[in-house]
Scaffold this active site. Structure first.
Site, PDB file in Angstrom:
ATOM      1  N   ASP A 146      59.678 -63.087 -26.554  1.00 39.17           N
ATOM      2  CA  ASP A 146      58.848 -62.118 -25.872  1.00 39.17           C
ATOM      3  C   ASP A 146      59.776 -61.521 -24.518  1.00 39.17           C
ATOM      4  OD1 ASP A 146      55.839 -62.575 -23.859  1.00 39.17           O
ATOM      5  OD2 ASP A 146      56.676 -61.014 -25.116  1.00 39.17           O
ATOM      6  N   VAL A 181      46.366 -69.671 -12.937  1.00 35.49           N
ATOM      7  CA  VAL A 181      46.058 -69.129 -11.459  1.00 35.49           C
ATOM      8  C   VAL A 181      47.281 -69.334 -10.725  1.00 35.49           C
ATOM      9  CG1 VAL A 181      44.878 -69.293  -9.206  1.00 35.49           C
ATOM     10  CG2 VAL A 181      43.564 -69.602 -11.246  1.00 35.49           C
ATOM     11  N   VAL A 182      48.066 -68.345 -10.104  1.00 31.60           N
ATOM     12  CA  VAL A 182      49.120 -68.627  -9.302  1.00 31.60           C
ATOM     13  C   VAL A 182      49.125 -68.731  -7.974  1.00 31.60           C
ATOM     14  CG1 VAL A 182      51.552 -67.590  -9.060  1.00 31.60           C
ATOM     15  CG2 VAL A 182      50.385 -67.331 -11.399  1.00 31.60           C
ATOM     16  N   GLU A 194      49.009 -62.199 -20.692  1.00 31.96           N
ATOM     17  CA  GLU A 194      47.968 -62.635 -21.615  1.00 31.96           C
ATOM     18  C   GLU A 194      48.215 -63.965 -22.441  1.00 31.96           C
ATOM     19  OE1 GLU A 194      48.163 -58.040 -22.859  1.00 31.96           O
ATOM     20  OE2 GLU A 194      47.985 -59.466 -24.564  1.00 31.96           O
ATOM     21  N   GLY A 195      47.242 -64.683 -22.368  1.00 33.18           N
ATOM     22  CA  GLY A 195      47.294 -65.995 -23.256  1.00 33.18           C
ATOM     23  C   GLY A 195      47.626 -67.021 -22.344  1.00 33.18           C
ATOM     24  N   THR A 196      48.269 -66.845 -21.343  1.00 30.73           N
ATOM     25  CA  THR A 196      48.641 -68.060 -20.514  1.00 30.73           C
ATOM     26  C   THR A 196      47.403 -67.732 -19.398  1.00 30.73           C
ATOM     27  OG1 THR A 196      50.654 -66.978 -20.065  1.00 30.73           O
ATOM     28  CG2 THR A 196      50.516 -69.447 -19.987  1.00 30.73           C
ATOM     29  N   TYR A 197      46.280 -68.439 -19.350  1.00 32.27           N
ATOM     30  CA  TYR A 197      45.214 -68.400 -18.505  1.00 32.27           C
ATOM     31  C   TYR A 197      45.659 -69.246 -17.238  1.00 32.27           C
ATOM     32  CZ  TYR A 197      43.109 -65.540 -21.745  1.00 32.27           C
ATOM     33  OH  TYR A 197      42.949 -64.745 -23.091  1.00 32.27           O
ATOM     34  N   VAL A 250      47.847 -64.293 -14.754  1.00 31.45           N
ATOM     35  CA  VAL A 250      49.529 -64.040 -15.334  1.00 31.45           C
ATOM     36  C   VAL A 250      49.543 -63.905 -17.011  1.00 31.45           C
ATOM     37  CG1 VAL A 250      51.702 -64.704 -15.227  1.00 31.45           C
ATOM     38  CG2 VAL A 250      50.335 -65.326 -13.355  1.00 31.45           C
TER      39      VAL A 250
END
Lengths: 327, 323, 276
Positions: free
Chosen positions: C129, C20-21, C15-18, C13
């Site tokens: 953002d 898994v959804v 960039e930056g927040t790695y 999801v």
């Protein structure tokens, strides 16, 4: 209600600080009792797994002692924050996290000395004063990055994942302006300036008290003003909140008498902040150590011939920023 | 195969057998009585003297010349149905608004459809036509009234369209004028600057001259802009005049009931604050658009956010409510 | 709170927040939810900052036009955020050429966005953002602001903020020029650009990189000068800038053929620097 829209007080009531971390005196006392009992049970658990230690040799920490110790370590956080040149916001949030943690857990479950470090580190991250874990732990003796980071989750969970803390600093600043507005030439800027500075210092005391649980930041700010200069504060409050023109669409939420009594109560709570001496704190700390690790009692028994010297005990919480004595 | 047939049909009149090659402008007409197609010249020839039987073998229906018309739809069945519908709708000419409930309207529509269906498919045609006639007679005044209404609506619509068109034309004109004036202003400015420089009065006057020019130009352009706004408003209101918004009785509010109520304080233009004084004069602050007013607003708002929340009282009430 | 993990759709999801959804349903309310599992260990200084920010601010901002954080929990040493699930977002809608936007649609989306932003700003929180892919849409057409990974509270006056925020195409000029003491205006700028994009159906100011973005932005809207924006030339990013003229109203009208006068004015208000 819809026609009035939303008042600012209503907005505050939506904050997690109001919803989850505000209590009546009774609720707070009840909470602490339960936490203390939880801690005692934990100690008992540990005792059952270390049968060689007799239950009677372990003294459990009382509720009041917990409060005293927390207050002592909260001040350590303040000192540590100053050492790292952290702004007041970070310092205050760190203290807030720490005290909240111990509203959910007992000192007998987690020793404060590492918790306070992680709380400060987490507060720095949360308040955008980022400091890398390496530079943080490097300057604190006897700590490793892993030991500090390892507690992050625990603390977050105890905080119920609420990270936003509202402090009295900005409300104080706001009243600094509004007093100029309301009293105008009746107050000299010099006098107001020095009252403000003194009140701001007092807020640091207030953060360590239970005020933040029973009162809102603006009320605490006014309480500090009032403690520093009663006359000036009362003059302001009087002029501001009496003879208020009640307009149709402005809800009259600030009743003068209630406000003043609330502020006065708050002053008292701040005054009642426990401020144990170093020796008192060390003594309680010793108890905690044994509660957390009962087998240490056996070590003490072995060294029975040596006098009960505080200096021989391992230093608790590197507060002075590097001052270490015995190994 | 069928395509060939049709094409051939388009190219040759079945009655006079004239080929398109011989008369390229040949046009076909049909008569709603029997929908038999024949070319214009045949229609002229056969029916000029008055009503005559249809020349198609096995038809023989009496046809009138003035009933002939160009076929609109390729499919003759569709043409038939549309003609029937037109005829019936002239009698059944009510609209949704004339009915109180949707149900009533639907019943009305069904009646119309039944009649059309019967006539088109040849089911009880006589009886249905009779029914239609009776309905027409008994509802004559109503039908005429509705017709008049429809006529009026159409005219109003046409008028509106014309008005919109005029407004649009005007708008374009004004826009072009604004543009023109902007250009002229630039030119004038340049000239003014050159003039004042040439007359050697120093740059001070040049800027004054420019601002003078600007002012007068601004007056003109603002007048134009007002005109433009009025036009746009007129355009927009004509759109809404239809009354479509009448259904939405709930008044629109931008905040949807969520507006924050008034402050409990005034914000002055400036306060005694040595801390801010130092900051606000710093270049990087000014360049970032830093405004002291924003700081005043924020801290004053925070000072009154929660001032009226009495925790001891409120939390106790909450607690009691739960218990 | 218990959740049933529905189809597990693992996808990165943003960039930056790695993270898994997972999609699932909240068992008590049968509501659709998305569980964002943030992998620890990606951020070398403990828990990821953007995850902390999302948690911190979403806990405080409950509003119909802000995505709801339903719950937070820890599992297998990973931080899990339970968010309400929203099937679509504005970016998807803008790109779908089979959809026609009526003025009413644009108005309503913009209104909902502004209500959400207003709620953030009255709590003194900047989103930093805003872009179409962060404006999610529910089944019933409610718009909600999401992704608070870059948000922050307005701090003390003497605090410096980083200017490296907001997705490039939606970045306000003060950020492009490296200002460190900005305010909610950066969010309003982004809303202005989003408004433009809703009318144009393509991104309005697509810069290829940070330097190009400055050029694209000023070419379209004019280069700010010291006379209209005090001391702008002292900002760190103000180097060797081509001075483009401000666009005339007519030029803007030509670009935005579908816009009414008031729409143009609104967009102008959003994107002009009000320095006076």
């Amino acid at each position: 209600m819809a026609s009035h829209g939303v008042s600012f007080d209503d907005l505050y009531r939506r904050s997690t600080q109001y919803r989850l971390w505000s209590y009546t005196r009774e609720q707070l006392a009840q909470q602490r009792r339960e936490v203390n009992e939880k801690g005692c049970r934990k100690v008992d658990e540990r005792l059952t797994s270390t049968p060689e230690v007799s239950a009677s040799s372990i003294e459990k920490v009382t509720m009041d002692e917990e409060i005293a110790l927390i207050s002592f370590h909260a001040r350590s956080i303040a000192k540590l924050a100053k050492f790292f040149n952290m702004p007041s916001q970070v310092r205050a949030t760190g203290i807030s996290f720490f005290r909240k943690f111990y509203l959910v857990n007992s000192v007998m479950e987690y020793h404060p000395k590492l918790i306070l470090l992680t709380c400060l580190f987490l507060a720095a991250k949360s308040e955008n004063f980022f400091i890398s874990i390496n530079s943080f732990s490097k300057r604190i003796p006897k700590t490793t990055p892993e030991s500090i980071l390892g507690l992050e989750f625990e603390i977050l969970q105890s905080l119920k994942f609420t990270l936003m803390a509202h402090h009295p600093f900005r409300p104080l600043y706001g009243f600094f302006y509004d007093i100029q507005n309301v009293l105008g030439p009746e107050v000299s800027t010099k006098e107001l300036g020095s009252v403000y500075d003194a009140a701001r210092n007092l807020i640091n005391e207030a953060l360590i008290s239970d005020a933040i649980y029973h009162f809102t930041p603006p009320q605490i700010a006014l309480a500090c003003f009032k403690t520093v200069n009663e006359e000036l504060t009362m003059k302001y409050l009087n002029k501001k909140f009496t003879n208020v023109k009640v307009e149709d669409d402005v809800p009259k939420s600030t009743d003068y008498d209630t406000l003043v009594s609330v502020i006065t109560e708050c002053q008292q709570v701040i005054k009642d902040t426990p401020n144990p001496t170093k020796d008192q704190a060390v003594m309680i700390d010793k108890k905690v150590q044994f509660c957390v690790n009962p087998s240490l009692v056996l070590k003490r028994k072995r060294d029975t011939n040596e006098p009960d010297d505080a200096n021989k005990r391992p230093r608790v919480g590197a507060v002075e920023g590097g001052a270490s004595t015995s190994p | 195969m069928n395509v060939d047939m049709e094409e051939r049909q388009q190219d040759m009149c079945p009655i006079c057998k004239t080929d398109r090659y011989l008369s390229p402008d040949m046009k076909f007409l049909v008569n709603p009585e029997c929908y038999h197609k024949m070319c214009e010249s045949c229609v002229d020839r056969i029916f000029a003297m008055g009503p005559a039987p249809c020349p198609y073998p096995k038809c023989g229906k009496t046809l009138r010349k003035n009933k002939f018309k160009t076929q609109i739809f390729d499919n003759i069945e569709v043409e038939r149905e549309v003609d029937v519908r037109k005829r019936v709708s002239r009698v059944f000419n009510k609209v949704r608004e004339d009915f109180d409930t949707l149900d009533d309207y639907n019943k009305y529509l069904e009646e119309l459809e039944d009649i059309v269906f019967n006539i088109v498919n040849g089911v009880d045609v006589e009886a249905t036509e009779q029914k239609l006639k009776e309905y027409e007679e008994s509802n004559k005044p109503n039908i005429e009234e509705n017709n008049a209404k429809r006529q009026k609506e159409l005219e109003e619509f046409k008028e509106q369209e014309q008005r919109k068109h005029d407004l649009r034309m005007k708008k374009n004109l004004i826009e072009r004028q604004i543009e023109q004036e902007a250009r002229e202003m630039k030119e004038l400015e340049k000239k003014e600057i050159i003039n004042t420089l040439a007359s050697g009065d120093g740059t001070q006057d040049a800027t004054k001259a420019v601002s003078q020019v600007r002012k007068s130009m601004l007056k003109r352009s603002s007048a134009r802009r007002k005109q433009l706004d009025e036009i746009m408003q007129a355009l927009n209101s004509s759109r809404q005049a239809k009354g479509e918004d009448k259904k939405h009785n709930v008044p629109f509010t931008p905040f949807n009931g969520d507006r924050t109520s008034q402050h409990n304080f005034d914000i002055h233009d400036s306060y005694y604050d040595p801390f801010l004084d130092e900051l606000k004069s710093k270049k990087e602050y000014i360049a970032s658009g830093f405004e002291v007013h924003a700081v005043y607003d924020r801290v004053l708002t925070e000072a009154f956010t929660g001032l009226g929340c009495y925790i001891e009282q409120e939390k106790k009430e909450l607690n009691d409510a739960i218990v | 709170m218990s959740y049933t993990k529905g189809e597990s759709t693992a996808k990165k999801v943003g960039e930056g927040t790695y993270a898994v959804v997972f999609l699932g349903k909240q068992t008590s309310t049968e509501r659709d939810i998305a569980i964002k599992e943030i992998k620890t260990g990606q951020f070398k200084d403990g828990l990821d900052m953007s995850a902390l920010r999302e948690v911190k601010y979403l806990q405080e901002l409950k509003h119909v036009n802000v995505i709801e954080l339903v719950d937070v929990f820890e599992s297998a040493n990973n931080l899990n955020l339970v968010l309400e699930f929203l099937p679509s977002d504005l970016e998807v809608l803008i790109k779908d050429r089979t959809l026609l936007f009526s003025p009413g649609d644009v108005k309503s989306w913009l209104l909902m966005t502004l209500r959400g932003v207003h709620h953030c700003h009255r709590n003194f929180i900047l989103h930093r953002d805003l872009k179409p892919s962060n404006l999610l849409l529910s089944q019933s057409g409610e718009l909600k602001i999401a992704d608070f990974g870059l948000a922050r509270s307005l701090g003390s006056p003497n605090e410096e903020f980083t200017s490296n925020v907001v997705t490039r195409w939606y970045r306000a000029p003060e950020l492009l020029l490296g200002a460190k003491h900005y305010d909610g205006g950066v969010d309003i700028w982004a809303v202005g650009i989003i408004f433009a994009e809703l009318m144009l159906r393509v991104p309005y100011l697509p810069g290829a990189d940070d330097i190009d973005q400055i050029d694209v932005t000023f070419r379209a809207l004019g280069t700010p000068t010291d006379s209209m924006w005090e001391l702008v030339s002292t900002l760190p990013g103000y180097n060797n800038l081509t001075v483009y003229p401000q666009p005339t109203k007519q030029e803007l009208r030509k670009r935005f053929i579908a816009a009414t006068e008031s729409a143009l004015d609104l967009m102008n208000d959003g994107t002009l620097r009000n320095v006076s």
